[in-house]
Write an enzyme that holds these catalytic residues in place. Structure first.
Site, PDB file in Angstrom:
ATOM      1  N   LYS A   1      45.441  27.827  40.722  1.00  0.00           N
ATOM      2  CA  LYS A   1      45.321  28.117  42.132  1.00  0.00           C
ATOM      3  C   LYS A   1      45.187  29.610  42.380  1.00  0.00           C
ATOM      4  O   LYS A   1      44.854  30.044  43.472  1.00  0.00           O
ATOM      5  CB  LYS A   1      46.575  27.625  42.879  1.00  0.00           C
ATOM      6  CG  LYS A   1      46.860  26.160  42.695  1.00  0.00           C
ATOM      7  CD  LYS A   1      48.262  25.874  43.299  1.00  0.00           C
ATOM      8  CE  LYS A   1      48.845  24.654  42.628  1.00  0.00           C
ATOM      9  NZ  LYS A   1      50.272  24.498  42.894  1.00  0.00           N
ATOM     10  N   GLY A   2      45.475  30.410  41.372  1.00  0.00           N
ATOM     11  CA  GLY A   2      45.601  31.856  41.547  1.00  0.00           C
ATOM     12  C   GLY A   2      44.382  32.554  42.118  1.00  0.00           C
ATOM     13  O   GLY A   2      44.495  33.590  42.769  1.00  0.00           O
TER      14      GLY A   2
ATOM     15  N   GLU B   1      38.755  34.495  38.088  1.00  0.00           N
ATOM     16  CA  GLU B   1      40.193  34.446  37.797  1.00  0.00           C
ATOM     17  C   GLU B   1      40.931  35.510  38.592  1.00  0.00           C
ATOM     18  O   GLU B   1      40.352  36.532  38.974  1.00  0.00           O
ATOM     19  CB  GLU B   1      40.427  34.704  36.300  1.00  0.00           C
ATOM     20  CG  GLU B   1      40.732  33.477  35.486  1.00  0.00           C
ATOM     21  CD  GLU B   1      42.141  32.924  35.698  1.00  0.00           C
ATOM     22  OE1 GLU B   1      42.665  32.985  36.824  1.00  0.00           O
ATOM     23  OE2 GLU B   1      42.709  32.422  34.726  1.00  0.00           O
TER      24      GLU B   1
ATOM     25  N   ASP C   1      45.651  37.958  31.138  1.00  0.00           N
ATOM     26  CA  ASP C   1      46.877  38.391  30.479  1.00  0.00           C
ATOM     27  C   ASP C   1      46.640  38.274  28.961  1.00  0.00           C
ATOM     28  O   ASP C   1      46.050  39.176  28.369  1.00  0.00           O
ATOM     29  CB  ASP C   1      47.982  37.467  31.012  1.00  0.00           C
ATOM     30  CG  ASP C   1      49.363  37.859  30.586  1.00  0.00           C
ATOM     31  OD1 ASP C   1      49.799  38.949  30.941  1.00  0.00           O
ATOM     32  OD2 ASP C   1      50.022  37.059  29.902  1.00  0.00           O
TER      33      ASP C   1
ATOM     34  N   LYS D   1      45.291  42.858  32.422  1.00  0.00           N
ATOM     35  CA  LYS D   1      46.398  43.500  31.690  1.00  0.00           C
ATOM     36  C   LYS D   1      45.993  43.590  30.226  1.00  0.00           C
ATOM     37  O   LYS D   1      46.410  42.742  29.425  1.00  0.00           O
ATOM     38  CB  LYS D   1      47.657  42.627  31.771  1.00  0.00           C
ATOM     39  CG  LYS D   1      48.377  42.576  33.078  1.00  0.00           C
ATOM     40  CD  LYS D   1      49.688  41.768  32.848  1.00  0.00           C
ATOM     41  CE  LYS D   1      50.263  41.231  34.101  1.00  0.00           C
ATOM     42  NZ  LYS D   1      51.342  40.248  33.856  1.00  0.00           N
TER      43      LYS D   1
ATOM     44  N   VAL E   1      53.101  40.471  38.349  1.00  0.00           N
ATOM     45  CA  VAL E   1      52.753  40.771  39.740  1.00  0.00           C
ATOM     46  C   VAL E   1      52.562  39.497  40.558  1.00  0.00           C
ATOM     47  O   VAL E   1      52.256  38.431  40.005  1.00  0.00           O
ATOM     48  CB  VAL E   1      51.463  41.640  39.822  1.00  0.00           C
ATOM     49  CG1 VAL E   1      51.712  43.032  39.273  1.00  0.00           C
ATOM     50  CG2 VAL E   1      50.294  40.971  39.102  1.00  0.00           C
TER      51      VAL E   1
ATOM     52  N   ARG F   1      52.078  33.673  46.983  1.00  0.00           N
ATOM     53  CA  ARG F   1      50.607  33.684  46.897  1.00  0.00           C
ATOM     54  C   ARG F   1      49.971  34.237  48.170  1.00  0.00           C
ATOM     55  O   ARG F   1      48.882  34.789  48.138  1.00  0.00           O
ATOM     56  CB  ARG F   1      50.065  32.275  46.677  1.00  0.00           C
ATOM     57  CG  ARG F   1      50.426  31.649  45.347  1.00  0.00           C
ATOM     58  CD  ARG F   1      49.609  30.363  45.174  1.00  0.00           C
ATOM     59  NE  ARG F   1      50.133  29.505  44.123  1.00  0.00           N
ATOM     60  CZ  ARG F   1      49.836  29.609  42.835  1.00  0.00           C
ATOM     61  NH1 ARG F   1      49.030  30.557  42.419  1.00  0.00           N
ATOM     62  NH2 ARG F   1      50.338  28.772  41.950  1.00  0.00           N
TER      63      ARG F   1
HETATM   64  P1  IMP Z   1      46.161  34.202  30.106  1.00  0.00           P
HETATM   65  O1  IMP Z   1      45.627  32.894  29.618  1.00  0.00           O
HETATM   66  O2  IMP Z   1      47.393  34.601  29.335  1.00  0.00           O
HETATM   67  O3  IMP Z   1      45.146  35.297  30.163  1.00  0.00           O
HETATM   68  O4  IMP Z   1      46.779  33.922  31.523  1.00  0.00           O
HETATM   69  C1  IMP Z   1      46.093  33.985  32.697  1.00  0.00           C
HETATM   70  C2  IMP Z   1      46.887  33.269  33.774  1.00  0.00           C
HETATM   71  O5  IMP Z   1      48.275  33.578  33.704  1.00  0.00           O
HETATM   72  C3  IMP Z   1      46.470  33.760  35.138  1.00  0.00           C
HETATM   73  O6  IMP Z   1      45.450  32.980  35.661  1.00  0.00           O
HETATM   74  C4  IMP Z   1      47.752  33.615  35.961  1.00  0.00           C
HETATM   75  O7  IMP Z   1      47.811  32.329  36.510  1.00  0.00           O
HETATM   76  C5  IMP Z   1      48.860  33.780  34.972  1.00  0.00           C
HETATM   77  N1  IMP Z   1      49.422  35.142  35.027  1.00  0.00           N
HETATM   78  C6  IMP Z   1      49.319  36.105  34.093  1.00  0.00           C
HETATM   79  N2  IMP Z   1      49.943  37.233  34.456  1.00  0.00           N
HETATM   80  C7  IMP Z   1      50.459  36.984  35.680  1.00  0.00           C
HETATM   81  C8  IMP Z   1      51.209  37.792  36.628  1.00  0.00           C
HETATM   82  O8  IMP Z   1      51.539  38.970  36.412  1.00  0.00           O
HETATM   83  N3  IMP Z   1      51.535  37.174  37.791  1.00  0.00           N
HETATM   84  C9  IMP Z   1      51.208  35.884  38.087  1.00  0.00           C
HETATM   85  N4  IMP Z   1      50.498  35.112  37.236  1.00  0.00           N
HETATM   86  C10 IMP Z   1      50.135  35.649  36.048  1.00  0.00           C
HETATM   87 MG    MG Z   2      45.531  31.744  37.260  1.00  0.00          MG
END
Ligand code: IMP
Ligand code: MG
Length: 186
Positions: free
Chosen positions: A49-50, A105, A109, A137, A159, A171
């Site tokens: 949903k982000g 997205e 992360d 990040k 965050v 959100r």
């Molecule tokens: P990745 O697969 O580790 O790159 O994660 C990406 C997903 O993790 C993003 O779409 C977010 O939903 C969640 N996410 C990563 N960092 C944060 C943060 O600092 N705040 C809130 N959601 C995060």
């Molecule tokens: Mg997300």
């Protein structure tokens, strides 16, 4: 018009203001509009949903025809990435081979969600696939991944706001902020 929320009091500090978000989305929309001006079918694929708030702003600023669709995946539980990607809502389109897809997205992360999704959508037969994130990040990567469109890099802090949640809250805040440490201890 600026709104104040009762949730503002849980925020330790604002990392990216509404005005800064505005200029980041302006720039990304201009880049996408220029790059896809000859595209037959531009499809923004938001990851629920982000991405919804970012997606809503971005699509309004794109100056060429654009379609939207959504997928829902999960990998997070609280502030911890589980490392497993589950597809909770899939993309079903018969015209995928005509679509130039930009996956939208909120934040990258570890990089696992987007690198998995790029492969998944390519395998599905899309005409082209690129990625767009508001926040990045880079210090947190566990897989090599570089987005095609990026708002800004942020330090390794959790965050919330502008679509991003902590346990489904925050959100709706119009800025990106860092929560007070005591919020995690509740
Ligand atoms: P990745 O697969 O580790 O790159 O994660 C990406 C997903 O993790 C993003 O779409 C977010 O939903 C969640 N996410 C990563 N960092 C944060 C943060 O600092 N705040 C809130 N959601 C995060
Ligand atoms: Mg997300």
């Amino acid at each position: 018009m600026s709104y104040t929320s009762v949730l503002d009091r849980d925020i330790d500090h604002i990392l990216i203001s509404q005005a800064e978000i505005e200029s980041l989305t302006d720039r990304i929309a201009a880049e996408i509009s220029a790059d896809y001006k000859d595209s037959k079918r531009l499809l923004l694929l938001g990851i629920l949903k982000g991405s919804v708030v970012f997606m809503g702003d971005l699509m309004k600023k794109i100056t060429i025809p654009v379609e939207i669709d959504f997928m829902k995946v999960s990998s997070y539980s609280g502030t911890v990435s589980t490392g497993r990607i589950n597809i909770l809502l899939d993309l079903h389109r018969k015209d995928l081979s005509e679509c130039d897809i930009v996956i939208v997205e909120d934040i990258i992360d570890s990089g696992r969600t987007l690198s998995y999704l790029v492969d998944y959508i390519k395998l599905g037969g899309a005409h082209s696939v690129r990625t767009c994130t508001l926040l990045d990040k880079p210090s947190r990567r566990t897989v090599d991944f570089v987005p095609d469109y990026k708002g800004t890099e942020i330090p390794d802090e959790f965050v919330v706001g502008y679509g991003l949640d902590y346990l489904e809250q925050y959100r709706a805040l119009p800025y990106i902020g860092v929560l007070k440490p005591e919020i995690y201890k509740k």
